[in-house]
Design a protein around this motif. Structure first.
Motif, PDB file in Angstrom:
ATOM      1  N   PHE B 331       0.824  -1.210   0.000  1.00 48.69           N
ATOM      2  CA  PHE B 331       0.000   0.000   0.000  1.00 48.69           C
ATOM      3  C   PHE B 331       0.861   1.264   0.000  1.00 48.69           C
ATOM      4  CE2 PHE B 331      -3.140  -3.026   1.593  1.00 48.69           C
ATOM      5  CZ  PHE B 331      -4.204  -2.702   0.791  1.00 48.69           C
ATOM      6  N   TYR B 332       2.064   1.120   0.544  1.00 44.44           N
ATOM      7  CA  TYR B 332       2.958   2.271   0.614  1.00 44.44           C
ATOM      8  C   TYR B 332       3.561   2.602  -0.749  1.00 44.44           C
ATOM      9  CZ  TYR B 332       2.560   2.438   5.668  1.00 44.44           C
ATOM     10  OH  TYR B 332       2.070   2.576   6.942  1.00 44.44           O
ATOM     11  N   LEU B 333       3.234   1.776  -1.745  1.00 38.98           N
ATOM     12  CA  LEU B 333       3.719   2.046  -3.103  1.00 38.98           C
ATOM     13  C   LEU B 333       2.727   2.889  -3.898  1.00 38.98           C
ATOM     14  CD1 LEU B 333       5.250  -1.435  -4.027  1.00 38.98           C
ATOM     15  CD2 LEU B 333       6.490   0.701  -3.641  1.00 38.98           C
ATOM     16  N   ILE B 334       1.553   3.118  -3.320  1.00 36.42           N
ATOM     17  CA  ILE B 334       0.547   3.908  -4.050  1.00 36.42           C
ATOM     18  C   ILE B 334       0.796   5.390  -3.765  1.00 36.42           C
ATOM     19  CG2 ILE B 334      -1.904   4.259  -4.471  1.00 36.42           C
ATOM     20  CD1 ILE B 334      -2.377   1.551  -3.064  1.00 36.42           C
ATOM     21  N   PRO B 335       1.207   6.147  -4.781  1.00 37.92           N
ATOM     22  CA  PRO B 335       1.484   7.571  -4.548  1.00 37.92           C
ATOM     23  C   PRO B 335       0.255   8.273  -3.966  1.00 37.92           C
ATOM     24  CG  PRO B 335       2.138   6.923  -6.757  1.00 37.92           C
ATOM     25  CD  PRO B 335       1.391   5.762  -6.183  1.00 37.92           C
ATOM     26  N   VAL B 336       0.477   9.329  -3.232  1.00 37.62           N
ATOM     27  CA  VAL B 336      -0.541  10.127  -2.555  1.00 37.62           C
ATOM     28  C   VAL B 336      -1.200   9.347  -1.398  1.00 37.62           C
ATOM     29  CG1 VAL B 336      -2.550  11.623  -2.738  1.00 37.62           C
ATOM     30  CG2 VAL B 336      -0.990  11.437  -4.656  1.00 37.62           C
ATOM     31  N   TYR B 337      -1.751   8.144  -1.698  1.00 39.97           N
ATOM     32  CA  TYR B 337      -2.343   7.370  -0.604  1.00 39.97           C
ATOM     33  C   TYR B 337      -1.286   7.028   0.444  1.00 39.97           C
ATOM     34  CZ  TYR B 337      -5.014   3.826   1.895  1.00 39.97           C
ATOM     35  OH  TYR B 337      -5.645   3.111   2.875  1.00 39.97           O
ATOM     36  N   ILE B 356       8.012   3.936   5.598  1.00 41.41           N
ATOM     37  CA  ILE B 356       8.045   5.357   5.263  1.00 41.41           C
ATOM     38  C   ILE B 356       9.057   5.605   4.156  1.00 41.41           C
ATOM     39  CG2 ILE B 356       8.711   7.630   6.147  1.00 41.41           C
ATOM     40  CD1 ILE B 356       7.133   7.122   8.546  1.00 41.41           C
ATOM     41  N   PHE B 357      10.180   4.930   4.232  1.00 37.07           N
ATOM     42  CA  PHE B 357      11.180   5.129   3.184  1.00 37.07           C
ATOM     43  C   PHE B 357      10.725   4.554   1.846  1.00 37.07           C
ATOM     44  CE2 PHE B 357      14.205   5.875   6.782  1.00 37.07           C
ATOM     45  CZ  PHE B 357      14.420   7.198   6.437  1.00 37.07           C
ATOM     46  N   VAL B 358       9.986   3.460   1.884  1.00 36.87           N
ATOM     47  CA  VAL B 358       9.403   2.928   0.646  1.00 36.87           C
ATOM     48  C   VAL B 358       8.515   3.995   0.008  1.00 36.87           C
ATOM     49  CG1 VAL B 358       7.704   1.304  -0.276  1.00 36.87           C
ATOM     50  CG2 VAL B 358       9.512   0.490   1.246  1.00 36.87           C
ATOM     51  N   ALA B 359       7.681   4.617   0.840  1.00 40.32           N
ATOM     52  CA  ALA B 359       6.762   5.638   0.333  1.00 40.32           C
ATOM     53  C   ALA B 359       7.532   6.835  -0.231  1.00 40.32           C
ATOM     54  CB  ALA B 359       5.831   6.095   1.452  1.00 40.32           C
ATOM     55  N   LEU B 360       8.533   7.303   0.529  1.00 39.33           N
ATOM     56  CA  LEU B 360       9.309   8.461   0.069  1.00 39.33           C
ATOM     57  C   LEU B 360       9.994   8.149  -1.251  1.00 39.33           C
ATOM     58  CD1 LEU B 360      10.951   9.703   3.400  1.00 39.33           C
ATOM     59  CD2 LEU B 360       9.124  10.804   2.094  1.00 39.33           C
ATOM     60  N   GLY B 361      10.594   6.957  -1.333  1.00 42.86           N
ATOM     61  CA  GLY B 361      11.297   6.551  -2.556  1.00 42.86           C
ATOM     62  C   GLY B 361      10.353   6.490  -3.735  1.00 42.86           C
ATOM     63  N   MET B 362       9.212   5.870  -3.501  1.00 35.75           N
ATOM     64  CA  MET B 362       8.232   5.717  -4.570  1.00 35.75           C
ATOM     65  C   MET B 362       7.791   7.085  -5.090  1.00 35.75           C
ATOM     66  SD  MET B 362       6.710   3.518  -6.287  1.00 35.75           S
ATOM     67  CE  MET B 362       5.573   3.724  -7.624  1.00 35.75           C
ATOM     68  N   ASN B 363       7.486   7.990  -4.159  1.00 39.12           N
ATOM     69  CA  ASN B 363       7.019   9.312  -4.577  1.00 39.12           C
ATOM     70  C   ASN B 363       8.083  10.074  -5.352  1.00 39.12           C
ATOM     71  OD1 ASN B 363       4.607   8.804  -3.433  1.00 39.12           O
ATOM     72  ND2 ASN B 363       4.955  10.014  -1.589  1.00 39.12           N
ATOM     73  N   LEU B 364       9.337   9.867  -4.959  1.00 42.27           N
ATOM     74  CA  LEU B 364      10.432  10.535  -5.660  1.00 42.27           C
ATOM     75  C   LEU B 364      10.530  10.016  -7.091  1.00 42.27           C
ATOM     76  CD1 LEU B 364      12.189  12.721  -4.541  1.00 42.27           C
ATOM     77  CD2 LEU B 364      14.034  11.054  -4.243  1.00 42.27           C
ATOM     78  N   VAL B 365      10.391   8.701  -7.235  1.00 44.18           N
ATOM     79  CA  VAL B 365      10.444   8.101  -8.575  1.00 44.18           C
ATOM     80  C   VAL B 365       9.309   8.652  -9.439  1.00 44.18           C
ATOM     81  CG1 VAL B 365      10.150   5.952  -9.871  1.00 44.18           C
ATOM     82  CG2 VAL B 365      11.615   6.002  -7.839  1.00 44.18           C
ATOM     83  N   VAL B 366       8.113   8.675  -8.864  1.00 43.48           N
ATOM     84  CA  VAL B 366       6.966   9.174  -9.634  1.00 43.48           C
ATOM     85  C   VAL B 366       7.168  10.642 -10.009  1.00 43.48           C
ATOM     86  CG1 VAL B 366       4.493   9.650  -9.559  1.00 43.48           C
ATOM     87  CG2 VAL B 366       5.377   7.530  -8.612  1.00 43.48           C
ATOM     88  N   THR B 367       7.681  11.430  -9.051  1.00 38.29           N
ATOM     89  CA  THR B 367       7.939  12.841  -9.348  1.00 38.29           C
ATOM     90  C   THR B 367       8.927  12.971 -10.507  1.00 38.29           C
ATOM     91  OG1 THR B 367       7.611  13.352  -7.010  1.00 38.29           O
ATOM     92  CG2 THR B 367       8.636  15.059  -8.359  1.00 38.29           C
ATOM     93  N   ALA B 368       9.982  12.144 -10.477  1.00 37.06           N
ATOM     94  CA  ALA B 368      10.977  12.188 -11.553  1.00 37.06           C
ATOM     95  C   ALA B 368      10.331  11.887 -12.900  1.00 37.06           C
ATOM     96  CB  ALA B 368      12.095  11.203 -11.262  1.00 37.06           C
ATOM     97  N   ILE B 369       9.463  10.876 -12.911  1.00 35.86           N
ATOM     98  CA  ILE B 369       8.777  10.528 -14.165  1.00 35.86           C
ATOM     99  C   ILE B 369       7.927  11.711 -14.634  1.00 35.86           C
ATOM    100  CG2 ILE B 369       7.024   9.025 -15.195  1.00 35.86           C
ATOM    101  CD1 ILE B 369       8.045   6.823 -13.280  1.00 35.86           C
ATOM    102  N   LEU B 370       7.247  12.344 -13.683  1.00 35.79           N
ATOM    103  CA  LEU B 370       6.399  13.479 -14.045  1.00 35.79           C
ATOM    104  C   LEU B 370       7.240  14.631 -14.606  1.00 35.79           C
ATOM    105  CD1 LEU B 370       3.885  13.463 -11.057  1.00 35.79           C
ATOM    106  CD2 LEU B 370       3.496  12.701 -13.395  1.00 35.79           C
ATOM    107  N   VAL B 371       8.431  14.841 -14.044  1.00 31.94           N
ATOM    108  CA  VAL B 371       9.296  15.914 -14.550  1.00 31.94           C
ATOM    109  C   VAL B 371       9.730  15.598 -15.989  1.00 31.94           C
ATOM    110  CG1 VAL B 371      11.525  17.051 -14.294  1.00 31.94           C
ATOM    111  CG2 VAL B 371      10.090  16.694 -12.291  1.00 31.94           C
ATOM    112  N   VAL B 372       9.985  14.309 -16.257  1.00 30.41           N
ATOM    113  CA  VAL B 372      10.327  13.920 -17.628  1.00 30.41           C
ATOM    114  C   VAL B 372       9.155  14.234 -18.563  1.00 30.41           C
ATOM    115  CG1 VAL B 372      10.848  11.970 -19.142  1.00 30.41           C
ATOM    116  CG2 VAL B 372      11.990  12.170 -16.928  1.00 30.41           C
ATOM    117  N   ILE B 373       7.956  13.923 -18.105  1.00 31.04           N
ATOM    118  CA  ILE B 373       6.773  14.213 -18.924  1.00 31.04           C
ATOM    119  C   ILE B 373       6.653  15.716 -19.167  1.00 31.04           C
ATOM    120  CG2 ILE B 373       4.238  14.152 -18.985  1.00 31.04           C
ATOM    121  CD1 ILE B 373       4.395  11.520 -17.424  1.00 31.04           C
TER     122      ILE B 373
END
Ligand code: ADP
Ligand code: MG
Lengths: 259, 387
Positions: B331-337, B356-373
């Motif tokens: 569940f900690y892999l779902i961004p925002v949730y 918590i670190f799983v969540a932080l890492g995941m959100n960072l990855v998603v943010t990076a993808i969004l910046v690429v977009i």
């Protein structure tokens, strides 16, 4: 003579939205703005693109400055492809067109420094150049006035100065005197001649005959997206004045003004 | 790198020196939240609470000897009833000039002693009058204890100690973990939407982004610079709202809960919370930047981001339904949730650092993808020059 700009078969088609169709009074969904244009411009000369409104001048220059990509064709700016090496091209040109606006919130001084940073201009070079350009265009008195509060003419002068913060060797100006009062227009044309004399290569587009007559070494006549003539201004004029020669050509190509 | 810095510097200058904007997006949210919550807290205290010093006035008829001491111990004043008829007393209760009437039948003690029948005690009160309702409870409790003592089989909680063992921590944990994840998420979101549409759709609308696009700067630098600087401003706005909430929530809840305080959390808790908020800000700024880049005016952008507001709110509300059970790391892999899960965990003292670190890492990855977009969008003439 070194070729500084080599344009080959540039083509650009726009999709027209419903609104644009209404404005253009057409049912067509596509508009071929530039239809296979090729020409060369040489180092140290002023090349003029002359044509009526809607001929495709701005679109051509936007492609050269890599703001938009051509559908077909390519151009080499100082040897760099506008399609494959856009960043290299942007580093070498100074581009000015009315579409490029400055943020109202900032002062000319701040914007000059900001764009200098984006062009990697060293601080000392920047400050010296800024002083020179601001004086020349009489921006110095308004250096700390927010763009929002500048007159249209002053805004245009600031835009011009900002487009050349990095002292580019190739200068591409779209209708540089449009909307300027006669005094400011003269400052700009004199500046262009001075740039040319210092060895810069300049491409300008315009629909004003006198500007071409005054500053251009060579001229390309663009009508309806096609380049119909591209030669030395003197050769093109062949003793006539530009206006007469242009309409003569126009009639030959389009077949009369009122058809 | 120094181009990113140039963009960040310019954007921050743009926002931080704009007094009006700072006032409306940073200062006011915190102040308003503090003001409103404090005001609501006071209001609730006035509505539900009673005056500490007030001594309720009670009319007692035929008080049995046995109960004399017990009644003396109650914080109330017994009024003289020799000239007060029961009916008159009831009228006074209705008129709120008297708080309580306790009417014992005359033969009360006798009946109790002889164990003959069940004597009836009548207690009249006025539920609209807080003082009356309160003293009614006390008297009723006293009588119940008395009744129990008559049976004398056993006693319960009679020693007058504190039997409710919930600590300050538990109370704060419960309230904070229910409310704050949602509130924080909303604050961060509103911080983001107050700057990103203006900075991206606005620049497109006013044609100033084209001026940036003809410089040799990489589009990715522009995207990163924008996301970073907008995040800083959104973060300031979020922190302001957060402080307002933390400081005023005890007041809001104070009328019912003693000892609720934001001080129950450790520095570590706050540090983790800060990391989570930063990751939230980056993620949401990136999302809103993309939406803004898609539209062609600030107005359009503001309209386009409002449906997302509802989604974010719903995700935030889900924190109220979390039971405090450990959730699977998946569940900690779902961004925002995952933000809600982390915050809920921190506020209720039941987090696992790895999650918590799983969540932080995941959100960072998603943010990076969004910046690429976003970079791709800055590169697209269709998107940048759409009118
Ligand atoms: N973004 C666009 N979308 C649709 N049509 C366009 C767009 N830009 C230019 N055009 C059309 O292409 C033609 C050439 O325009 P332009 O290059 O601006 O001409 P000029 O600069 O010579 O006046 C015009 O008919 C214009 O309406
Ligand atoms: Mg034009």
């Amino acid at each position: 003579m070194k070729t500084i700009l080599h344009v080959e078969g540039l083509k650009k088609t726009f999709k027209l939205s419903k609104k644009q169709q209404k404005i253009e009074k057409t049912k067509q969904k596509l508009k071929v703005a530039v239809n296979g244009i090729s020409f060369d411009a040489y180092e140290g000369e002023i090349f003029g693109l002359l044509g009526p409104n809607g001929a495709g001048k701005t679109t051509t220059l936007r492609m050269l400055s890599t703001l938009i990509k051509p559908d077909e064709g390519d151009a080499l700016v100082d040897g760099f492809s506008i399609v494959k090496q856009p960043e290299e091209v942007r580093a070498r040109i100074g581009f000015l067109t009315s579409e490029l606006k400055l943020e109202d919130y900032f002062t000319p001084n701040y914007l000059y420094d900001f764009f200098s940073d984006l062009h990697n201009v060293p601080k000392d070079v920047r400050d010296e150049r800024k002083k020179e350009l601001f004086e020349r265009f009489e921006i110095d008195k308004f250096a700390e006035v927010k763009v929002a509060n500048l007159s249209t003419g002053m805004k245009q002068k600031v835009s011009l100065v900002i487009s050349i913060v990095h002292d580019p060797d190739i200068i591409i100006f779209d209708e540089p005197t449009n909307g300027l009062d006669i005094l400011t227009a003269k400052v700009v044309t004199d500046f262009l001649i001075e740039l040319k004399n210092s060895g810069k290569s300049i491409i300008v587009s315009t629909h004003i005959f006198s500007l071409v007559e005054k500053i251009c070494d060579r001229v390309g006549i663009i009508i309806d997206g096609k380049l119909v003539v591209c030669e030395k201004l003197d050769t093109f004029l062949n003793g006539m004045n530009l206006e007469d020669r242009f309409f003569q050509l126009y009639e030959e190509t389009v077949g009369g003004l009122h058809e | 790198m120094n181009k990113i810095l140039a963009i960040v510097k310019k954007e921050l200058f743009r926002f931080l020196t704009d007094k009006k904007l700072m006032l409306t997006t940073v200062l006011l949210p915190g102040l308003m939240i503090y003001g409103i919550y404090s005001f609501m807290g006071d209001g609730m205290a006035n509505m539900l609470g009673t005056d500490e010093d007030y001594k309720p006035i009670v009319a007692v008829y035929n008080l049995p000897e046995d109960l004399n001491t017990r009644f003396k111990l109650l914080y109330m004043e017994q009024t003289d009833v020799s000239n007060l008829s029961l009916d008159k007393a009831k009228e006074e209760i209705a008129a709120q000039t008297l708080d309580l009437v306790v009417y014992f039948p005359e033969d009360f003690s006798k009946k109790i002693e002889e164990k003959s029948g069940l004597p009836e005690i009548e207690i009249y009160y006025n539920s609209v009058n807080n003082e009356s309702a309160k003293i009614y409870q006390f008297v009723a409790n006293t009588l119940t204890t008395y009744e129990d003592s008559l049976a004398n089989a056993f006693t319960m909680n009679s020693k007058g100690e504190t039997y409710d063992l919930a600590s300050d921590e538990d109370m704060s944990a419960m309230i904070y973990s229910m409310m704050l994840p949602m509130l924080l998420l909303m604050f961060v979101y509103s911080g983001c939407i107050s700057v990103a549409p203006e900075s991206i759709a606005g620049e497109k609308e006013r044609g100033t982004i084209a001026t940036l696009l003809v410089t040799p700067m990489k589009r990715s630098d522009l995207a990163l610079g924008k996301v970073i600087s907008l995040s800083v401003v959104a973060l300031m706005s979020g922190v302001s709202s957060f402080l307002g909430t933390m400081l005023s929530l005890p007041k809001l809840m104070g009328s019912e809960i003693e000892g609720m305080s934001a001080a129950v959390y450790s520095m570590m808790d706050y540090f983790l919370l800060f990391l989570i908020v930063i990751s939230a800000v980056l993620l949401l700024t990136a999302v809103i930047s993309i939406i803004s880049a898609w539209t062609s005016s600030v107005k359009e952008a503001s309209t386009a981001v409002s449906p997302l507001m509802i989604v974010v709110m719903l995700i935030g509300v889900s924190s109220m339904m979390l039971t405090g059970e450990r959730m699977s790391t998946l569940f900690y892999l779902i961004p925002v949730y995952n933000l809600v899960l982390c915050m809920n965990g921190i506020f209720s003292f039941s987090y696992e650092l790895s999650q918590i670190f799983v969540a932080l890492g995941m959100n960072l990855v998603v943010t990076a993808i969004l910046v690429v977009i976003l970079t791709k969008m800055f590169n697209s003439e269709k998107i940048m020059f759409s009118k």
